[in-house]
Design a protein around this motif. Sequence first.
Motif, PDB file in Angstrom:
ATOM      1  N   SER A  12     -38.732 -16.869   2.685  1.00  0.00           N
ATOM      2  CA  SER A  12     -38.889 -17.383   1.914  1.00  0.00           C
ATOM      3  C   SER A  12     -40.327 -17.941   1.920  1.00  0.00           C
ATOM      4  N   ARG A  14     -42.063 -21.134   0.646  1.00  0.00           N
ATOM      5  CA  ARG A  14     -42.126 -22.371   0.837  1.00  0.00           C
ATOM      6  C   ARG A  14     -43.456 -22.293   1.636  1.00  0.00           C
ATOM      7  N   ARG A  17     -43.290 -22.594   6.182  1.00  0.00           N
ATOM      8  CA  ARG A  17     -41.965 -21.311   6.510  1.00  0.00           C
ATOM      9  C   ARG A  17     -42.515 -21.368   7.965  1.00  0.00           C
ATOM     10  N   VAL A  18     -40.578 -20.504   8.012  1.00  0.00           N
ATOM     11  CA  VAL A  18     -40.858 -20.114   9.724  1.00  0.00           C
ATOM     12  C   VAL A  18     -40.608 -19.117   9.993  1.00  0.00           C
ATOM     13  N   SER A  19     -40.216 -18.296   8.484  1.00  0.00           N
ATOM     14  CA  SER A  19     -39.561 -16.766   8.033  1.00  0.00           C
ATOM     15  C   SER A  19     -40.564 -15.660   8.494  1.00  0.00           C
ATOM     16  N   GLN A  79     -32.786 -17.123   5.077  1.00  0.00           N
ATOM     17  CA  GLN A  79     -32.768 -18.763   6.262  1.00  0.00           C
ATOM     18  C   GLN A  79     -31.995 -19.391   4.899  1.00  0.00           C
ATOM     19  N   GLU A  80     -31.036 -20.205   5.795  1.00  0.00           N
ATOM     20  CA  GLU A  80     -30.408 -20.804   4.838  1.00  0.00           C
ATOM     21  C   GLU A  80     -31.200 -22.231   4.649  1.00  0.00           C
ATOM     22  N   TYR A  81     -30.837 -22.553   2.445  1.00  0.00           N
ATOM     23  CA  TYR A  81     -30.912 -22.981   1.947  1.00  0.00           C
ATOM     24  C   TYR A  81     -29.892 -24.404   1.106  1.00  0.00           C
ATOM     25  N   ASN A  82     -28.751 -25.061   1.117  1.00  0.00           N
ATOM     26  CA  ASN A  82     -27.770 -25.471   0.310  1.00  0.00           C
ATOM     27  C   ASN A  82     -27.262 -24.425   0.422  1.00  0.00           C
ATOM     28  N   HIS A  83     -26.863 -24.222   1.501  1.00  0.00           N
ATOM     29  CA  HIS A  83     -25.660 -23.472   2.025  1.00  0.00           C
ATOM     30  C   HIS A  83     -25.699 -21.519   1.017  1.00  0.00           C
ATOM     31  N   TYR A 110     -31.125 -17.667   9.322  1.00  0.00           N
ATOM     32  CA  TYR A 110     -31.444 -18.580  10.458  1.00  0.00           C
ATOM     33  C   TYR A 110     -30.708 -19.888  10.135  1.00  0.00           C
ATOM     34  N   GLY A 111     -30.654 -20.963  10.675  1.00  0.00           N
ATOM     35  CA  GLY A 111     -29.907 -22.670  10.010  1.00  0.00           C
ATOM     36  C   GLY A 111     -29.201 -22.431  10.724  1.00  0.00           C
ATOM     37  N   SER A 112     -28.171 -24.289  10.600  1.00  0.00           N
ATOM     38  CA  SER A 112     -27.968 -24.916  10.955  1.00  0.00           C
ATOM     39  C   SER A 112     -26.554 -23.833  11.931  1.00  0.00           C
ATOM     40  N   THR A 113     -26.417 -23.734  11.376  1.00  0.00           N
ATOM     41  CA  THR A 113     -24.523 -22.303  11.477  1.00  0.00           C
ATOM     42  C   THR A 113     -25.456 -20.741  11.738  1.00  0.00           C
ATOM     43  N   ARG A 117     -23.663 -18.976   6.288  1.00  0.00           N
ATOM     44  CA  ARG A 117     -23.688 -18.937   4.248  1.00  0.00           C
ATOM     45  C   ARG A 117     -24.430 -18.480   3.891  1.00  0.00           C
ATOM     46  N   LEU A 142     -31.209 -22.825  14.440  1.00  0.00           N
ATOM     47  CA  LEU A 142     -32.665 -23.892  14.027  1.00  0.00           C
ATOM     48  C   LEU A 142     -32.682 -24.708  15.290  1.00  0.00           C
TER      49      LEU A 142
HETATM   50  C1  FMN Z   1     -33.824 -26.849   0.177  1.00  0.00           C
HETATM   51  C2  FMN Z   1     -33.743 -26.791   2.222  1.00  0.00           C
HETATM   52  C3  FMN Z   1     -32.392 -26.866   1.386  1.00  0.00           C
HETATM   53  C4  FMN Z   1     -31.416 -26.391   3.047  1.00  0.00           C
HETATM   54  N1  FMN Z   1     -30.154 -26.279   3.077  1.00  0.00           N
HETATM   55  C5  FMN Z   1     -29.460 -25.998   4.605  1.00  0.00           C
HETATM   56  C6  FMN Z   1     -28.053 -25.689   4.517  1.00  0.00           C
HETATM   57  O1  FMN Z   1     -27.347 -25.794   3.704  1.00  0.00           O
HETATM   58  N2  FMN Z   1     -27.950 -25.096   6.030  1.00  0.00           N
HETATM   59  C7  FMN Z   1     -29.436 -24.824   6.635  1.00  0.00           C
HETATM   60  O2  FMN Z   1     -28.154 -25.076   8.150  1.00  0.00           O
HETATM   61  N3  FMN Z   1     -29.849 -25.155   7.183  1.00  0.00           N
HETATM   62  C8  FMN Z   1     -30.675 -25.804   5.388  1.00  0.00           C
HETATM   63  N4  FMN Z   1     -31.962 -26.388   4.847  1.00  0.00           N
HETATM   64  C9  FMN Z   1     -32.901 -26.315   6.611  1.00  0.00           C
HETATM   65  C10 FMN Z   1     -33.676 -24.383   6.788  1.00  0.00           C
HETATM   66  O3  FMN Z   1     -32.857 -23.419   6.901  1.00  0.00           O
HETATM   67  C11 FMN Z   1     -34.659 -24.690   7.382  1.00  0.00           C
HETATM   68  O4  FMN Z   1     -35.605 -25.458   6.945  1.00  0.00           O
HETATM   69  C12 FMN Z   1     -35.414 -23.551   7.194  1.00  0.00           C
HETATM   70  O5  FMN Z   1     -36.188 -23.275   8.357  1.00  0.00           O
HETATM   71  C13 FMN Z   1     -35.858 -22.906   6.726  1.00  0.00           C
HETATM   72  O6  FMN Z   1     -37.085 -22.113   6.618  1.00  0.00           O
HETATM   73  P1  FMN Z   1     -38.190 -21.209   6.439  1.00  0.00           P
HETATM   74  O7  FMN Z   1     -38.693 -22.311   6.908  1.00  0.00           O
HETATM   75  O8  FMN Z   1     -38.301 -20.019   6.364  1.00  0.00           O
HETATM   76  O9  FMN Z   1     -38.245 -21.948   4.787  1.00  0.00           O
HETATM   77  C14 FMN Z   1     -32.472 -26.233   4.104  1.00  0.00           C
HETATM   78  C15 FMN Z   1     -33.816 -26.735   3.930  1.00  0.00           C
HETATM   79  C16 FMN Z   1     -34.050 -26.763   2.755  1.00  0.00           C
HETATM   80  C17 FMN Z   1     -35.502 -26.296   2.372  1.00  0.00           C
END
Ligand code: FMN
Length: 181
Positions: A12, A14, A17-19, A79-83, A110-113, A117, A142
């Motif tokens: 990531s 952004r 970010r936590v990466s 990290q998961e962004y929109n699956h 990492y992510g909610s699951t 995905r 998360l």
């Molecule tokens: C655009 C966007 C879409 C995301 N979609 C999901 C998702 O589909 N599933 C999920 O588990 N987390 C989702 N998240 C939450 C991210 O996994 C969480 O914010 C994570 O910290 C992102 O990693 P980063 O901090 O390294 O950027 C989303 C975050 C962003 C910014």
Amino acid sequence: MSNLNIGIILGSTRQGRVSPQVGEWVKGIADGRGDASYEIVDIAEYNLPFLGEGTGEEPGLAAWNAKLSSLDGFVFIVQEYNHSITGSLKNAVDSAREAWNDKAAGIVSYGSTGGARAAEHLRGILGELSVADVRVHPTLSLFTDFENYSVFKPADLHLTNVNAMLDQVVAWSGALKSLRA
Ligand SMILES: Cc1cc2nc3c(=O)[nH]c(=O)nc-3n(C[C@H](O)[C@H](O)[C@H](O)COP(=O)(O)O)c2cc1C
């Protein structure tokens, strides 16, 4: 120590970010093993243009390819962004070709699951680049491995999985090195 170089790629870019926290945690575990040389590889530092939109002469593009070429294996911090994976990681993956081939990779997601995905999408992409992704896959939540979704506090149980993943990445990185002239 082997002469293997393993890059821990932050997926990531952004603001906020936590990466980097996750990548530094993996590097700390990896450095303690003494079996390879590990380094953080931060996509953000390369200022990669979107593929096809730049001149192709950007210094970051050459530096990105040179960095990947210097590595024998990878650990992707996903990290998961929109699956799926982030756009920046996909663009960075697309911005090299031969430099990926015949190398090994592990995924920490990492992510909610647990980012599962996104990680599975990355596995499909890596297959096209002849990157051998290992089976063991630490998944961070998360909800339970972060405070306020922003301060990384990994549960102890992940340590075993990270080491098992690194065992496989080091073994396959060494084996695949013999395929590359
Ligand atoms: C655009 C966007 C879409 C995301 N979609 C999901 C998702 O589909 N599933 C999920 O588990 N987390 C989702 N998240 C939450 C991210 O996994 C969480 O914010 C994570 O910290 C992102 O990693 P980063 O901090 O390294 O950027 C989303 C975050 C962003 C910014």
